[in-house]
Scaffold this active site. Sequence first.
Site, PDB file in Angstrom:
ATOM      1  N   ASP A 138      35.163  48.022  29.159  1.00 31.28           N
ATOM      2  CA  ASP A 138      35.197  47.488  30.442  1.00 31.28           C
ATOM      3  C   ASP A 138      35.658  48.965  31.538  1.00 31.28           C
ATOM      4  OD1 ASP A 138      36.992  44.917  32.188  1.00 31.28           O
ATOM      5  OD2 ASP A 138      35.141  45.873  32.683  1.00 31.28           O
ATOM      6  N   LYS A 140      35.549  50.749  34.327  1.00 31.20           N
ATOM      7  CA  LYS A 140      34.994  50.899  35.415  1.00 31.20           C
ATOM      8  C   LYS A 140      36.120  51.493  36.423  1.00 31.20           C
ATOM      9  CE  LYS A 140      36.327  46.010  36.181  1.00 31.20           C
ATOM     10  NZ  LYS A 140      35.834  44.723  35.940  1.00 31.20           N
ATOM     11  N   ASN A 143      39.685  49.873  36.635  1.00 29.36           N
ATOM     12  CA  ASN A 143      40.756  49.998  35.548  1.00 29.36           C
ATOM     13  C   ASN A 143      41.248  51.510  35.446  1.00 29.36           C
ATOM     14  OD1 ASN A 143      40.186  47.316  35.052  1.00 29.36           O
ATOM     15  ND2 ASN A 143      38.670  47.730  33.469  1.00 29.36           N
ATOM     16  N   ASP A 156      44.410  48.382  31.604  1.00 28.90           N
ATOM     17  CA  ASP A 156      43.688  47.170  31.466  1.00 28.90           C
ATOM     18  C   ASP A 156      42.468  47.223  30.336  1.00 28.90           C
ATOM     19  OD1 ASP A 156      41.754  45.107  33.738  1.00 28.90           O
ATOM     20  OD2 ASP A 156      42.968  44.679  31.658  1.00 28.90           O
ATOM     21  N   THR A 173      31.991  42.487  36.072  1.00 30.57           N
ATOM     22  CA  THR A 173      30.959  42.819  36.777  1.00 30.57           C
ATOM     23  C   THR A 173      29.877  43.517  35.876  1.00 30.57           C
ATOM     24  OG1 THR A 173      30.074  44.621  38.107  1.00 30.57           O
ATOM     25  CG2 THR A 173      32.081  44.961  37.118  1.00 30.57           C
TER      26      THR A 173
HETATM   27  C1  LIG Z   1      46.315  42.081  31.228  1.00 33.16           C
HETATM   28  O1  LIG Z   1      46.690  43.316  32.024  1.00 33.16           O
HETATM   29  C2  LIG Z   1      46.520  44.577  31.293  1.00 33.16           C
HETATM   30  C3  LIG Z   1      47.388  45.544  32.228  1.00 33.16           C
HETATM   31  O2  LIG Z   1      46.599  45.927  33.363  1.00 33.16           O
HETATM   32  C4  LIG Z   1      46.940  46.844  34.341  1.00 33.16           C
HETATM   33  C5  LIG Z   1      48.075  47.498  33.975  1.00 33.16           C
HETATM   34  C6  LIG Z   1      48.498  48.233  35.029  1.00 33.16           C
HETATM   35  C7  LIG Z   1      47.976  48.053  36.288  1.00 33.16           C
HETATM   36  C8  LIG Z   1      47.079  47.454  36.640  1.00 33.16           C
HETATM   37  C9  LIG Z   1      46.430  46.737  35.276  1.00 33.16           C
HETATM   38  O3  LIG Z   1      45.483  45.770  35.656  1.00 33.16           O
HETATM   39  C10 LIG Z   1      44.698  45.631  36.783  1.00 33.16           C
HETATM   40  C11 LIG Z   1      45.426  45.015  38.010  1.00 33.16           C
HETATM   41  O4  LIG Z   1      46.357  44.446  37.685  1.00 33.16           O
HETATM   42  N1  LIG Z   1      45.160  45.306  39.106  1.00 33.16           N
HETATM   43  C12 LIG Z   1      43.994  45.826  39.799  1.00 33.16           C
HETATM   44  C13 LIG Z   1      46.303  45.230  40.261  1.00 33.16           C
HETATM   45  C14 LIG Z   1      47.347  46.189  40.235  1.00 33.16           C
HETATM   46  C15 LIG Z   1      46.697  47.768  40.504  1.00 33.16           C
HETATM   47  N2  LIG Z   1      47.835  48.732  39.805  1.00 33.16           N
HETATM   48  C16 LIG Z   1      48.150  49.613  40.655  1.00 33.16           C
HETATM   49  C17 LIG Z   1      49.053  50.649  40.063  1.00 33.16           C
HETATM   50  C18 LIG Z   1      49.679  51.704  40.690  1.00 33.16           C
HETATM   51  N3  LIG Z   1      50.413  52.526  39.958  1.00 33.16           N
HETATM   52  C19 LIG Z   1      50.287  51.889  38.762  1.00 33.16           C
HETATM   53  N4  LIG Z   1      50.927  52.402  37.627  1.00 33.16           N
HETATM   54  C20 LIG Z   1      50.712  51.644  36.358  1.00 33.16           C
HETATM   55  N5  LIG Z   1      49.903  50.504  36.430  1.00 33.16           N
HETATM   56  C21 LIG Z   1      48.985  50.143  37.484  1.00 33.16           C
HETATM   57  C22 LIG Z   1      49.494  50.832  38.690  1.00 33.16           C
HETATM   58  N6  LIG Z   1      48.651  48.939  37.239  1.00 33.16           N
END
Ligand SMILES: COCCOc1ccc2cc1OCC(=O)N(C)CCCNCc1c[nH]c3ncnc(c13)N2
Length: 275
Positions: A138, A140, A143, A156, A173
């Site tokens: 996945d 993209k 992620n 992700d 997608t």
């Molecule tokens: C089942 O889940 C598995 C882990 O998925 C994620 C781990 C960490 C993530 C985002 C993950 O999945 C996508 C998601 O939730 N969004 C698109 C919304 C939030 C966007 N993050 C923004 C962000 C900014 N600085 C970050 N530093 C670390 N992690 C982040 C972010 N986001």
Amino acid sequence: EVSGAEKKRWTLNDFDIGKPLGRGKFGHVYLAREKRSNHIVALKVLFKSQLQQSQVEHQLRREVEIQSHLRHPNILRLYGYFYDQKRVYLILEYAAKGELYKELQKCKYFSERRAATYVASLARALIYCHGKHVIHRDIKPENLLIGAQGELKIADFGWSVHTFNRRRTMCGTLDYLPPEMVESVEHDASVDIWSLGVLCYEFLYGVPPFEAKEHSDTYRRIVQVDLKFPLKPIVSSAAKDLISQSINGSHQFSIEILKYVDNDIRLKSMTKPMQ
Ligand SMILES: COCCOc1ccc2cc1OCC(=O)N(C)CCCNCc1c[nH]c3ncnc(c13)N2
């Protein structure tokens, strides 16, 4: 350093919660600080009710199992997890410069040097994952995150699998999926190589190669590998070759990338002093 703490049972009280970093399908991500070590992390909060509704608990368990064992500078670290009555919490490395797709939207498309740097990091991360029989499936822009020094981080792993128990499940997608995925037949690590070519195209042109109004048109363009290069912006033939090779399933792709990146950077450094 929270790494040695996998054995420890975390609770929400171990953290000060900061600003929200964004919302995903199954929950929010927050900036957080672990109180004892003052370590800054990202805390992803998922609602058990939503996970049950969408029957993705097994997928999440697999994601946590896989990502917690991966150690690579271009893969977002998963330090641990905990849960309470209603929610599951993932303790993740914080990527200070946020989501790559927002950066791509802002500057429409990336320079070759920037695209080459990101694609080389992705290739190294995928070589590492494939070495451990893990395919992501996945890859993209949504992620991909950017660390404090501008380095790319894959987040992700929701759709990743160990190749010995391949699944015929459909992902999000269609844009980034190769023919074998959209036809949901057996597939292997080369799906990630295909997605890397699709991403390289999107980094350089600002749109994915098989984009179309209707799902059915995107599907047809993927299956027919209907790859066209716009006249603008101008893109080097080395980059176009790289994209065609990846999309036409050359498994030499990752090595091609590293060659392309190295000579791209060498070329640039010969023309002007490194700034
Ligand atoms: C089942 O889940 C598995 C882990 O998925 C994620 C781990 C960490 C993530 C985002 C993950 O999945 C996508 C998601 O939730 N969004 C698109 C919304 C939030 C966007 N993050 C923004 C962000 C900014 N600085 C970050 N530093 C670390 N992690 C982040 C972010 N986001």
